[in-house]
Write a protein that holds these residues in place. Structure first.
Motif, PDB file in Angstrom:
ATOM      1  N   ASP A  75      -7.977 -19.904   1.495  1.00 33.78           N
ATOM      2  CA  ASP A  75      -7.719 -18.590   2.091  1.00 33.78           C
ATOM      3  C   ASP A  75      -7.939 -17.430   1.127  1.00 33.78           C
ATOM      4  OD1 ASP A  75      -5.629 -18.967   0.381  1.00 33.78           O
ATOM      5  OD2 ASP A  75      -4.032 -18.644   1.849  1.00 33.78           O
ATOM      6  N   GLY A  76      -8.435 -17.687  -0.089  1.00 33.00           N
ATOM      7  CA  GLY A  76      -8.599 -16.629  -1.073  1.00 33.00           C
ATOM      8  C   GLY A  76      -9.400 -15.429  -0.595  1.00 33.00           C
ATOM      9  N   PRO A  77     -10.638 -15.618  -0.096  1.00 36.42           N
ATOM     10  CA  PRO A  77     -11.413 -14.467   0.375  1.00 36.42           C
ATOM     11  C   PRO A  77     -10.744 -13.717   1.532  1.00 36.42           C
ATOM     12  CG  PRO A  77     -12.854 -16.336   0.003  1.00 36.42           C
ATOM     13  CD  PRO A  77     -11.445 -16.846  -0.123  1.00 36.42           C
ATOM     14  N   PHE A  78     -10.041 -14.449   2.400  1.00 36.93           N
ATOM     15  CA  PHE A  78      -9.348 -13.786   3.505  1.00 36.93           C
ATOM     16  C   PHE A  78      -8.219 -12.895   2.989  1.00 36.93           C
ATOM     17  CE2 PHE A  78     -10.945 -17.759   5.495  1.00 36.93           C
ATOM     18  CZ  PHE A  78     -11.811 -17.186   6.407  1.00 36.93           C
ATOM     19  N   LEU A  79      -7.462 -13.406   2.013  1.00 34.80           N
ATOM     20  CA  LEU A  79      -6.408 -12.584   1.419  1.00 34.80           C
ATOM     21  C   LEU A  79      -7.005 -11.378   0.699  1.00 34.80           C
ATOM     22  CD1 LEU A  79      -4.027 -15.344  -0.018  1.00 34.80           C
ATOM     23  CD2 LEU A  79      -3.584 -13.813   1.912  1.00 34.80           C
ATOM     24  N   GLY A  80      -8.151 -11.604   0.013  1.00 31.43           N
ATOM     25  CA  GLY A  80      -8.822 -10.488  -0.634  1.00 31.43           C
ATOM     26  C   GLY A  80      -9.214  -9.416   0.362  1.00 31.43           C
ATOM     27  N   ALA A  81      -9.757  -9.832   1.513  1.00 36.82           N
ATOM     28  CA  ALA A  81     -10.141  -8.877   2.553  1.00 36.82           C
ATOM     29  C   ALA A  81      -8.928  -8.113   3.079  1.00 36.82           C
ATOM     30  CB  ALA A  81     -10.840  -9.613   3.695  1.00 36.82           C
ATOM     31  N   LEU A  82      -7.803  -8.821   3.253  1.00 39.86           N
ATOM     32  CA  LEU A  82      -6.581  -8.164   3.715  1.00 39.86           C
ATOM     33  C   LEU A  82      -6.142  -7.082   2.743  1.00 39.86           C
ATOM     34  CD1 LEU A  82      -4.090  -7.893   5.542  1.00 39.86           C
ATOM     35  CD2 LEU A  82      -3.042  -9.766   4.246  1.00 39.86           C
ATOM     36  N   PHE A  83      -6.216  -7.368   1.451  1.00 37.19           N
ATOM     37  CA  PHE A  83      -5.785  -6.377   0.465  1.00 37.19           C
ATOM     38  C   PHE A  83      -6.785  -5.228   0.344  1.00 37.19           C
ATOM     39  CE2 PHE A  83      -2.513  -9.301  -0.409  1.00 37.19           C
ATOM     40  CZ  PHE A  83      -1.555  -8.655  -1.170  1.00 37.19           C
ATOM     41  N   VAL A  84      -8.063  -5.481   0.602  1.00 35.00           N
ATOM     42  CA  VAL A  84      -9.029  -4.379   0.681  1.00 35.00           C
ATOM     43  C   VAL A  84      -8.637  -3.448   1.815  1.00 35.00           C
ATOM     44  CG1 VAL A  84     -11.399  -3.773   1.271  1.00 35.00           C
ATOM     45  CG2 VAL A  84     -10.965  -5.609  -0.358  1.00 35.00           C
ATOM     46  N   LEU A  85      -8.279  -4.016   2.964  1.00 33.20           N
ATOM     47  CA  LEU A  85      -7.878  -3.195   4.111  1.00 33.20           C
ATOM     48  C   LEU A  85      -6.625  -2.388   3.796  1.00 33.20           C
ATOM     49  CD1 LEU A  85      -8.205  -2.364   7.065  1.00 33.20           C
ATOM     50  CD2 LEU A  85      -6.911  -4.411   7.707  1.00 33.20           C
ATOM     51  N   LEU A  86      -5.635  -3.029   3.192  1.00 28.89           N
ATOM     52  CA  LEU A  86      -4.404  -2.314   2.851  1.00 28.89           C
ATOM     53  C   LEU A  86      -4.671  -1.196   1.841  1.00 28.89           C
ATOM     54  CD1 LEU A  86      -1.943  -5.332   2.518  1.00 28.89           C
ATOM     55  CD2 LEU A  86      -2.080  -3.685   4.406  1.00 28.89           C
ATOM     56  N   ALA A  87      -5.552  -1.466   0.882  1.00 22.64           N
ATOM     57  CA  ALA A  87      -5.906  -0.442  -0.105  1.00 22.64           C
ATOM     58  C   ALA A  87      -6.632   0.726   0.553  1.00 22.64           C
ATOM     59  CB  ALA A  87      -6.772  -1.051  -1.208  1.00 22.64           C
ATOM     60  N   ALA A  88      -7.487   0.423   1.546  1.00 23.48           N
ATOM     61  CA  ALA A  88      -8.203   1.481   2.260  1.00 23.48           C
ATOM     62  C   ALA A  88      -7.224   2.362   3.033  1.00 23.48           C
ATOM     63  CB  ALA A  88      -9.231   0.877   3.209  1.00 23.48           C
ATOM     64  N   VAL A  89      -6.197   1.735   3.615  1.00 24.26           N
ATOM     65  CA  VAL A  89      -5.167   2.512   4.307  1.00 24.26           C
ATOM     66  C   VAL A  89      -4.456   3.429   3.317  1.00 24.26           C
ATOM     67  CG1 VAL A  89      -2.977   2.380   5.549  1.00 24.26           C
ATOM     68  CG2 VAL A  89      -4.835   0.816   6.138  1.00 24.26           C
ATOM     69  N   ALA A  90      -4.072   2.874   2.163  1.00 23.05           N
ATOM     70  CA  ALA A  90      -3.397   3.685   1.144  1.00 23.05           C
ATOM     71  C   ALA A  90      -4.286   4.828   0.673  1.00 23.05           C
ATOM     72  CB  ALA A  90      -3.000   2.803  -0.042  1.00 23.05           C
ATOM     73  N   ASP A  91      -5.590   4.570   0.564  1.00 21.76           N
ATOM     74  CA  ASP A  91      -6.527   5.588   0.108  1.00 21.76           C
ATOM     75  C   ASP A  91      -6.593   6.758   1.082  1.00 21.76           C
ATOM     76  OD1 ASP A  91      -8.574   6.790  -1.438  1.00 21.76           O
ATOM     77  OD2 ASP A  91     -10.090   5.928  -0.124  1.00 21.76           O
ATOM     78  N   SER A  92      -6.470   6.479   2.377  1.00 20.11           N
ATOM     79  CA  SER A  92      -6.469   7.551   3.371  1.00 20.11           C
ATOM     80  C   SER A  92      -5.105   8.230   3.445  1.00 20.11           C
ATOM     81  CB  SER A  92      -6.829   6.995   4.754  1.00 20.11           C
ATOM     82  OG  SER A  92      -8.153   6.515   4.781  1.00 20.11           O
ATOM     83  N   VAL A  93      -4.058   7.444   3.282  1.00 20.72           N
ATOM     84  CA  VAL A  93      -2.714   7.972   3.482  1.00 20.72           C
ATOM     85  C   VAL A  93      -2.272   8.869   2.336  1.00 20.72           C
ATOM     86  CG1 VAL A  93      -0.273   7.306   3.622  1.00 20.72           C
ATOM     87  CG2 VAL A  93      -1.975   6.138   5.022  1.00 20.72           C
ATOM     88  N   ASP A  94      -2.713   8.591   1.094  1.00 25.24           N
ATOM     89  CA  ASP A  94      -2.262   9.458  -0.003  1.00 25.24           C
ATOM     90  C   ASP A  94      -2.718  10.894   0.206  1.00 25.24           C
ATOM     91  OD1 ASP A  94      -4.950   9.119  -0.612  1.00 25.24           O
ATOM     92  OD2 ASP A  94      -4.642   8.425  -2.660  1.00 25.24           O
ATOM     93  N   GLY A  95      -3.966  11.053   0.658  1.00 24.18           N
ATOM     94  CA  GLY A  95      -4.445  12.395   0.961  1.00 24.18           C
ATOM     95  C   GLY A  95      -3.724  12.996   2.149  1.00 24.18           C
ATOM     96  N   ALA A  96      -3.403  12.157   3.144  1.00 25.53           N
ATOM     97  CA  ALA A  96      -2.692  12.649   4.322  1.00 25.53           C
ATOM     98  C   ALA A  96      -1.301  13.151   3.953  1.00 25.53           C
ATOM     99  CB  ALA A  96      -2.597  11.538   5.374  1.00 25.53           C
ATOM    100  N   VAL A  97      -0.625  12.423   3.055  1.00 25.76           N
ATOM    101  CA  VAL A  97       0.693  12.873   2.596  1.00 25.76           C
ATOM    102  C   VAL A  97       0.567  14.228   1.907  1.00 25.76           C
ATOM    103  CG1 VAL A  97       2.608  12.398   1.028  1.00 25.76           C
ATOM    104  CG2 VAL A  97       1.613  10.539   2.363  1.00 25.76           C
ATOM    105  N   ALA A  98      -0.429  14.347   1.049  1.00 24.07           N
ATOM    106  CA  ALA A  98      -0.611  15.596   0.297  1.00 24.07           C
ATOM    107  C   ALA A  98      -0.894  16.772   1.232  1.00 24.07           C
ATOM    108  CB  ALA A  98      -1.746  15.433  -0.711  1.00 24.07           C
ATOM    109  N   VAL A  99      -1.799  16.567   2.206  1.00 21.02           N
ATOM    110  CA  VAL A  99      -2.167  17.656   3.110  1.00 21.02           C
ATOM    111  C   VAL A  99      -1.019  17.980   4.062  1.00 21.02           C
ATOM    112  CG1 VAL A  99      -3.752  18.368   4.933  1.00 21.02           C
ATOM    113  CG2 VAL A  99      -4.628  17.123   2.958  1.00 21.02           C
ATOM    114  N   ALA A 100      -0.417  16.951   4.655  1.00 20.62           N
ATOM    115  CA  ALA A 100       0.636  17.171   5.651  1.00 20.62           C
ATOM    116  C   ALA A 100       1.853  17.852   5.062  1.00 20.62           C
ATOM    117  CB  ALA A 100       1.034  15.850   6.296  1.00 20.62           C
ATOM    118  N   THR A 101       2.129  17.620   3.779  1.00 22.95           N
ATOM    119  CA  THR A 101       3.304  18.219   3.151  1.00 22.95           C
ATOM    120  C   THR A 101       2.955  19.413   2.267  1.00 22.95           C
ATOM    121  OG1 THR A 101       3.154  16.656   1.279  1.00 22.95           O
ATOM    122  CG2 THR A 101       4.523  16.009   3.148  1.00 22.95           C
ATOM    123  N   GLY A 102       1.694  19.814   2.277  1.00 27.04           N
ATOM    124  CA  GLY A 102       1.290  20.976   1.492  1.00 27.04           C
ATOM    125  C   GLY A 102       1.348  20.741  -0.006  1.00 27.04           C
ATOM    126  N   ARG A 103       1.078  19.488  -0.439  1.00 28.61           N
ATOM    127  CA  ARG A 103       1.165  19.162  -1.870  1.00 28.61           C
ATOM    128  C   ARG A 103      -0.202  18.793  -2.444  1.00 28.61           C
ATOM    129  NH1 ARG A 103       6.164  15.057  -2.513  1.00 28.61           N
ATOM    130  NH2 ARG A 103       5.549  14.398  -0.425  1.00 28.61           N
TER     131      ARG A 103
END
Length: 229
Positions: A75-103
Motif C-alpha cells: 500500500d506504499g504508493p497509495f499512502l503516498g498519493a493520500l498524503f499528496v492529496l492532504l498536502a494539496a489541501v493544506a497548500d490551498s487552505v493556508d492561503g485561504a486562512v490568510a485571505v479570509a482573516t486578513g492576514r
C-alpha cells in the motif's frame, strides 16, 4: 479577530487581487468548487485561531511523509498519493486562512513558495524511490523550479500580471504526483515490476508538461515586457 473574516464574495475579490485579477467566481466549476472548499476550511480554521504559517508547516510535513511511505510493501504508493492529496489541501487552505482573516503578508507569500518547492522535491524523491530514473526526476524538478523562478524574475522586472496560466502550473504537478502514485500502486498490485515503469511514465509526463509550460510562460513574458518597454 473573527468579526473581521471575509464572506465568500469578499474573499473572492481579495483572492483575485493576489492572483493577477483572476476571479474564482467565474472559474471552471471544478476550480471554483475547490477554491470554495478551501475558503470554507480556511474560514473554520480562522475561527479556531489557526495561523496560516501553521497550516503551511503542516503541508510541508505531509509532503515529507510521501517518500517515507512509498516504500511500504503493497500500500506504499497509495499512502503516498493520500498524503499528496492532504498536502494539496493544506497548500490551498493556508492561503485561504490568510485571505479570509486578513492576514496576508509578503513574508507569508515567501514561506508558501518555499513550502511548495520543498513539497515538490519530496514528491519527486518518492517517484525515484518507486523506480523513476534519477535523471528524469532531476529534469522534472529543475523545469518546475525554473518555471516559478522565471515568473518571479519577470514580476521583479516589471510584469504586472502573472503571465500565461500554463499547462505546467502547480495544480498540474499535484495532479501528476497524485495520479502517478495511484496508478503505480495499482500496477504494482498486478506485477511489482510494473510500478517502476508506470512511475517513469508519470515522471516523463511531468517533464513534458513542465517543459511545455515553461515555453508558454517565456512567450507570455516576452510579450508583456516588450509591451512595457
Amino acid at each position: 479577530m473573527v468579526s473581521t473574516q471575509l464572506n465568500w464574495d469578499q474573499y473572492a475579490t481579495a483572492w483575485a487581487r493576489l492572483h493577477g485579477g483572476f476571479d474564482p467566481r467565474v472559474a471552471a466549476p471544478v476550480v471554483r468548487a475547490w477554491l470554495r472548499f478551501a475558503y470554507h476550511v480556511g474560514y473554520v480554521l480562522g475561527r479556531l485561531r489557526v495561523s496560516p504559517t501553521a497550516v503551511t508547516v503542516a503541508g510541508v510535513l505531509l509532503c515529507f511523509c510521501v517518500p517515507l511511505l512509498v516504500g511500504r510493501p503493497g500500500d506504499g504508493p497509495f499512502l503516498g498519493a493520500l498524503f499528496v492529496l492532504l498536502a494539496a489541501v493544506a497548500d490551498s487552505v493556508d492561503g485561504a486562512v490568510a485571505v479570509a482573516t486578513g492576514r496576508t503578508t509578503r513574508l507569508g507569500y515567501v514561506y508558501d513558495s518555499v513550502a511548495d518547492r520543498l513539497g515538490e522535491v519530496a514528491w519527486l524523491l518518492a517517484f525515484w524511490l518507486v523506480g523513476a530514473p534519477g535523471g528524469l526526476v532531476v529534469a522534472g524538478g529543475a523545469l518546475s523550479w525554473l518555471h516559478e523562478y522565471v515568473r518571479a524574475r519577470a514580476v521583479a522586472a516589471g510584469m504586472r500580471e502573472i503571465g500565461a496560466v500554463t499547462v505546467g502550473e502547480r495544480p498540474t504537478r499535484v495532479s501528476v504526483a497524485l495520479a502517478g502514485l495511484l496508478v503505480a500502486g495499482l500496477a504494482g498490485l498486478i506485477e511489482p515490476d510494473l510500478a517502476a515503469g508506470t512511475i517513469t511514465m508519470a515522471t516523463a509526463v511531468w517533464v513534458l508538461l513542465a517543459g511545455f509550460g515553461l515555453g508558454q510562460l517565456l512567450s507570455s513574458i516576452r510579450r508583456a515586457l516588450l509591451d512595457a518597454d
